[in-house]
Design an enzyme around this catalytic site. Sequence first.
Site, short mmCIF file in Angstrom:
data_model
loop_
_atom_site.label_atom_id
_atom_site.label_comp_id
_atom_site.label_asym_id
_atom_site.label_seq_id
_atom_site.Cartn_x
_atom_site.Cartn_y
_atom_site.Cartn_z
N ASP A 159 -0.06 -0.54 -8.31
CA ASP A 159 -0.07 -0.36 -9.75
C ASP A 159 -1.41 0.21 -10.21
OD1 ASP A 159 -1.22 -2.88 -9.06
OD2 ASP A 159 -1.14 -3.48 -11.16
N GLU A 167 -1.41 -5.98 -9.58
CA GLU A 167 -2.79 -6.40 -9.36
C GLU A 167 -3.64 -6.17 -10.59
OE1 GLU A 167 -7.04 -6.12 -8.17
OE2 GLU A 167 -5.79 -4.60 -9.14
#
Length: 367
Positions: free
Chosen positions: A70, A126
């Site tokens: 991400d 994350e």
Amino acid sequence: MTDAARQDARALVTEAVRIPSLSGQEGEVAAFLVEWMNARGFTARVDEAGNAVGERGQGPFTVALLGHMDTVPGDLPVHVDERGVLHGRGSVDAKGPLCAFLAAVAALPAGALAAARFVVVGATEEEAPSSRGARHIRTALRPDAVLIGEPSAWEGLTLGYKGRLVARVRVRKDNFHTAGEGTSAADDLTEGWFRVRTWAAGAGSGGGVFDGVQATIQDLGARSDGVTQEAWATFGFRLPPAWSPEAAEAAVRGALADLAGLDLEFVGHETAVRHPKDNALTRAMRVAIRAHGGTPVFKVKTGTSDMNVVAGHWPVPTLAYGPGDSALDHTPEERLDLAEYDRAVAVLTDALTRLALGSAFPRSAAP
């Protein structure tokens, strides 16, 4: 690394960066990475948390390579310039490191694959407080050594990250005439900030920025409807190993205890972590960096990463490693020199081979 393998590795990271993958929206890039892995000898899947997980090797020891897919927001045009530099959101933080993991494991020789099992994880969320992917995988896997995919530059080895705590502070009180005596909600909030900042300034151990408490205002505002007034702020704290999030929360509550009308909410509890610098993993990485013409540099960082999330569950040799300049994280200038990426892939391939064939793990593999 052959020229064909180098070009394949570069195409991997370029395409991964082209695919948008904000936190919580990683499905398309996960599917791409799983397809890439399955075509190159991995057994790969998307797990229950949306992670892209690929495995190679049949040995008795497990090496986890945990990166994340991400990114933070930012629609940056993706292109490779005339100097061989890849521009785009996620090129540094952290698709570059993750793809370096994938390319390195894809290139491992048969001997290494017979000696160890390598599990590469492209984790979800994350960049969000949830850290969904890492929190899932930390209970599903029991590795003997761990690499975290974060930019350190190709010669850098990151041993630790500071912890984190976030305080959301709000003050409410009746409105009053500013010509009279008294304090506004904003005055009281400001007084609270001064107290918290004073605590933070005195809470460090004097060992440098990594060992101190860093306090910042992340959000600030005030308003009045003529009857009541309200002020609010978000205080962010970066915590050293000496301060757990729980201890820091207690200290902040104590500093603000006698301020009337104040509401406190704490989120983002992450414990600082710092791993030892001499073990089988660090030795393998140091030797590999030197073999490729570099000088190993140990680092600690003031941010957080998935290392904070998994450290308490995986008490094994751990490092964060990956190509790229972390100063470019989250900025409009995010970019990755593909020549550095090539070097990181070569270092990782070499180090993982040395680690597997050395059989110097700290404990026997999980059943």
